[in-house]
Design an enzyme around this catalytic site. Structure first.
Site, PDB file in Angstrom:
ATOM      1  CG  ASP A 146      -1.794   1.234   1.306  1.00 53.03           C
ATOM      2  OD1 ASP A 146      -2.422   1.545   0.277  1.00 53.03           O
ATOM      3  OD2 ASP A 146      -1.841   1.916   2.349  1.00 53.03           O
ATOM      4  CB  SER A 147       0.245   4.760  -0.780  1.00 45.30           C
ATOM      5  OG  SER A 147      -0.999   4.849  -0.111  1.00 45.30           O
ATOM      6  CB  CYS A 155      -2.656   1.218  -2.739  1.00 46.70           C
ATOM      7  SG  CYS A 155      -2.809   2.938  -3.181  1.00 46.70           S
ATOM      8  CD  GLU A 186      -2.022   8.739   6.913  1.00 47.70           C
ATOM      9  OE1 GLU A 186      -0.963   9.118   7.386  1.00 47.70           O
ATOM     10  OE2 GLU A 186      -2.151   7.752   6.152  1.00 47.70           O
ATOM     11  CB  CYS A 218      -9.921   5.300  -0.255  1.00 47.98           C
ATOM     12  SG  CYS A 218      -8.413   5.944   0.514  1.00 47.98           S
ATOM     13  CG  HIS A 252      -6.490   6.089   4.719  1.00 48.41           C
ATOM     14  ND1 HIS A 252      -5.697   5.555   3.734  1.00 48.41           N
ATOM     15  CD2 HIS A 252      -5.644   6.675   5.602  1.00 48.41           C
ATOM     16  CE1 HIS A 252      -4.434   5.819   4.002  1.00 48.41           C
ATOM     17  NE2 HIS A 252      -4.376   6.493   5.131  1.00 48.41           N
TER      18      HIS A 252
HETATM   19  N1  DGL Z   1      -3.908   3.955  -0.175  1.00 46.39           N
HETATM   20  C1  DGL Z   1      -4.562   4.999  -0.919  1.00 46.39           C
HETATM   21  C2  DGL Z   1      -5.808   4.405  -1.614  1.00 46.39           C
HETATM   22  O1  DGL Z   1      -6.355   3.416  -1.215  1.00 46.39           O
HETATM   23  C3  DGL Z   1      -4.958   6.164  -0.043  1.00 46.39           C
HETATM   24  C4  DGL Z   1      -3.782   6.994   0.434  1.00 46.39           C
HETATM   25  C5  DGL Z   1      -2.999   7.622  -0.698  1.00 46.39           C
HETATM   26  O2  DGL Z   1      -3.494   8.581  -1.349  1.00 46.39           O
HETATM   27  O3  DGL Z   1      -1.898   7.143  -0.955  1.00 46.39           O
HETATM   28  O4  DGL Z   1      -6.232   4.943  -2.597  1.00 46.39           O
END
Ligand code: DGL
Length: 268
Positions: A9-10, A72, A151, A183, A185
């Site tokens: 993931d990011s 992600c 976050e 997403c 989050h």
């Molecule tokens: N992990 C990203 C997503 O699911 C969200 C956070 C980001 O923008 O990197 O799209």
């Protein structure tokens, strides 16, 4: 040979996907990479997201991953096809399973999709849902502030309610009966979103849907490992550790820092 499930993931958000996979596969070894040095991916260009995603996937394969889970949504939306073409192991993203779950859930054929700018711009959910049912009415909206709220640990903050209302009111006006939380989050905001949208709207958590899909790809007889977790991040271990314990409800043990750069890079 023991081969873990690889997840990237990011950053920390993909732990919502990790959580679901761990629940469904208690004995599998899992290796997780969170690209905390380069988060967020949401506002970045397609080329950059693809480049980072390739590096992340390459890192996981170096650790013997038997399957790559792109937790992600932004990477799944933009880079999945590229990864599937360039890696010899299965690569699975969150979009298709989320789309399938949404199509199953809707009764009035009106679906809302929320995600980062990158995910919404890519039309990936729109295309995946339309491919399943071409007459579906789909209303999409990028909700970039949601990531920062999570976050900050503000899922119960009054500000969060106001922002959710602001983003979702136009979708509710379209009479959607299903909302895709597109997403990593957003599942953390589920109770706050539920408060705003009421009980009549189905909330689709792509992480849950993906864990179920994974059951088909990883046969039961392979489940013979120790259930070991290994976490890597590219920056800020302490912040990751803190948010991880919040998302997972427990402390994480093995956490290491790794720098991804040219050496993990496959030219596009
Ligand atoms: N992990 C990203 C997503 O699911 C969200 C956070 C980001 O923008 O990197 O799209």
């Amino acid at each position: 040979m023991k081969q873990p499930i690889g997840i990237f993931d990011s950053g920390v958000g993909g732990l919502t996907v990790f959580r679901e996979i761990r629940k469904n596969f208690p004995y599998e070894d899992i290796i997780y990479f969170g690209d905390t040095a380069r988060v967020p991916y949401g506002p970045k260009s397609r080329n950059t997201i693809v480049e980072y995603s390739v590096q992340n996937a390459r890192f996981l394969t170096q650790y013997g991953a038997k399957i790559i889970v792109v937790a992600c949504n932004t990477s799944s939306a933009v880079a999945l096809e590229h990864l599937q073409k360039n890696f010899s192991i299965p690569v699975i993203g969150v979009i298709e399973s989320g789309a399938e779950a949404a199509v199953k859930a809707t009764c009035n054929n009106k679906i809302g999709v929320i995600g980062t700018d990158g995910t919404i711009r890519s039309n990936a959910y729109f295309n995946a849902i339309s491919a399943l049912f071409s007459k579906m009415e789909i209303h999409s909206r990028a909700c970039p502030l949601f990531v920062s709220l999570v976050e900050e640990g503000w899922e119960n903050h009054e500000v969060t309610e106001i922002i959710i209302k602001e983003y979702l009111t136009p979708l509710l006006a379209k009479k959607i009966d299903t909302l895709v939380l597109g997403c990593t989050h957003y599942p953390i905001l589920k109770p706050a979103i539920r408060k705003i949208v009421g009980n009549e709207i189905a909330l689709i958590d792509s992480a849950e849907a993906l864990a179920l899909q994974l059951q088909k790809l990883i046969p039961k007889q392979e489940i013979e490992q120790d259930g070991k977790d290994t976490f890597f991040v590219s920056d800020n271990e302490e912040k990751f550790r803190k948010i991880a314990s919040h998302i997972l409800g427990r402390n994480i043990q093995t956490l290491m820092n790794v720098k991804l750069g040219e050496s993990w890079y496959i030219p596009l």
